[in-house]
Design a protein around this motif. Sequence first.
Motif, short mmCIF file in Angstrom:
data_model
loop_
_atom_site.label_atom_id
_atom_site.label_comp_id
_atom_site.label_asym_id
_atom_site.label_seq_id
_atom_site.Cartn_x
_atom_site.Cartn_y
_atom_site.Cartn_z
N VAL A 2 38.26 59.99 54.67
CA VAL A 2 39.05 60.12 53.44
C VAL A 2 40.30 59.24 53.54
O VAL A 2 40.64 58.53 52.59
N ASN A 3 40.98 59.28 54.68
CA ASN A 3 42.17 58.45 54.86
C ASN A 3 41.82 56.97 54.74
O ASN A 3 42.57 56.19 54.14
N SER A 4 40.71 56.59 55.30
CA SER A 4 40.28 55.20 55.23
C SER A 4 39.96 54.80 53.79
O SER A 4 40.36 53.73 53.34
N ASP A 5 39.27 55.67 53.07
CA ASP A 5 38.93 55.38 51.67
C ASP A 5 40.18 55.26 50.80
O ASP A 5 40.26 54.40 49.93
N VAL A 6 41.14 56.13 51.03
CA VAL A 6 42.40 56.08 50.28
C VAL A 6 43.14 54.78 50.59
O VAL A 6 43.66 54.11 49.69
N GLY A 7 43.18 54.40 51.85
CA GLY A 7 43.85 53.15 52.23
C GLY A 7 43.20 51.95 51.58
O GLY A 7 43.89 51.04 51.10
N ILE A 8 41.89 51.93 51.54
CA ILE A 8 41.18 50.81 50.92
C ILE A 8 41.44 50.78 49.42
O ILE A 8 41.64 49.71 48.83
N ALA A 9 41.48 51.94 48.78
CA ALA A 9 41.75 52.00 47.34
C ALA A 9 43.17 51.50 47.03
O ALA A 9 43.37 50.76 46.06
N VAL A 10 44.13 51.88 47.86
CA VAL A 10 45.51 51.42 47.66
C VAL A 10 45.61 49.92 47.84
O VAL A 10 46.27 49.21 47.07
N GLY A 38 43.22 47.75 47.38
CA GLY A 38 42.55 47.13 46.23
C GLY A 38 43.46 47.09 45.02
O GLY A 38 43.51 46.09 44.29
N LYS A 39 44.17 48.19 44.77
CA LYS A 39 45.11 48.24 43.63
C LYS A 39 46.24 47.24 43.84
O LYS A 39 46.65 46.56 42.91
N ASN A 40 46.72 47.14 45.06
CA ASN A 40 47.78 46.19 45.39
C ASN A 40 47.30 44.76 45.17
O ASN A 40 48.05 43.92 44.66
N LEU A 41 46.07 44.49 45.54
CA LEU A 41 45.51 43.15 45.34
C LEU A 41 45.41 42.83 43.85
O LEU A 41 45.73 41.70 43.44
N ASP A 42 45.00 43.79 43.04
CA ASP A 42 44.94 43.58 41.58
C ASP A 42 46.33 43.29 41.01
O ASP A 42 46.50 42.40 40.17
N THR A 43 47.32 44.03 41.47
CA THR A 43 48.69 43.84 41.00
C THR A 43 49.20 42.45 41.38
O THR A 43 49.83 41.76 40.57
N LEU A 44 48.94 42.03 42.61
CA LEU A 44 49.38 40.70 43.05
C LEU A 44 48.66 39.59 42.29
O LEU A 44 49.27 38.56 41.98
N LYS A 45 47.40 39.80 41.96
CA LYS A 45 46.65 38.81 41.19
C LYS A 45 47.25 38.67 39.80
O LYS A 45 47.42 37.56 39.28
N GLN A 46 47.60 39.79 39.17
CA GLN A 46 48.22 39.74 37.84
C GLN A 46 49.57 39.04 37.90
O GLN A 46 49.91 38.25 37.01
N ALA A 47 50.35 39.33 38.93
CA ALA A 47 51.65 38.67 39.07
C ALA A 47 51.48 37.17 39.29
O ALA A 47 52.23 36.37 38.73
N GLY A 48 50.48 36.79 40.07
CA GLY A 48 50.22 35.36 40.30
C GLY A 48 49.77 34.66 39.03
O GLY A 48 50.19 33.53 38.76
N ASP A 49 48.91 35.33 38.25
CA ASP A 49 48.47 34.75 36.98
C ASP A 49 49.64 34.57 36.03
O ASP A 49 49.76 33.55 35.34
#
Length: 58
Positions: A15-23, A25-36
């Motif tokens: 569960v901890n691993s899955d939560v870390g991966i989800a966080v 992924g969300k961070n990557l999406d946010t950084l992609k939007q900021a870069g765009d």
Amino acid sequence: MDIASLSMAMGTSNVNSDVGIAVLGKNLDTLKQAGDGMLKMMESSVTPNLGQNIDYSA
């Protein structure tokens, strides 16, 4: 260590691993939007016709 406690520990770890991966992924999406957004801002700040024509007289 008995099997029940080992199973609970492994479940918690998954569960901890899955939560870390989800966080991440969300961070990557946010950084992609900021870069765009930054790319759009940089493209709009450039004057596209600058340097195409040279005015000269002698």
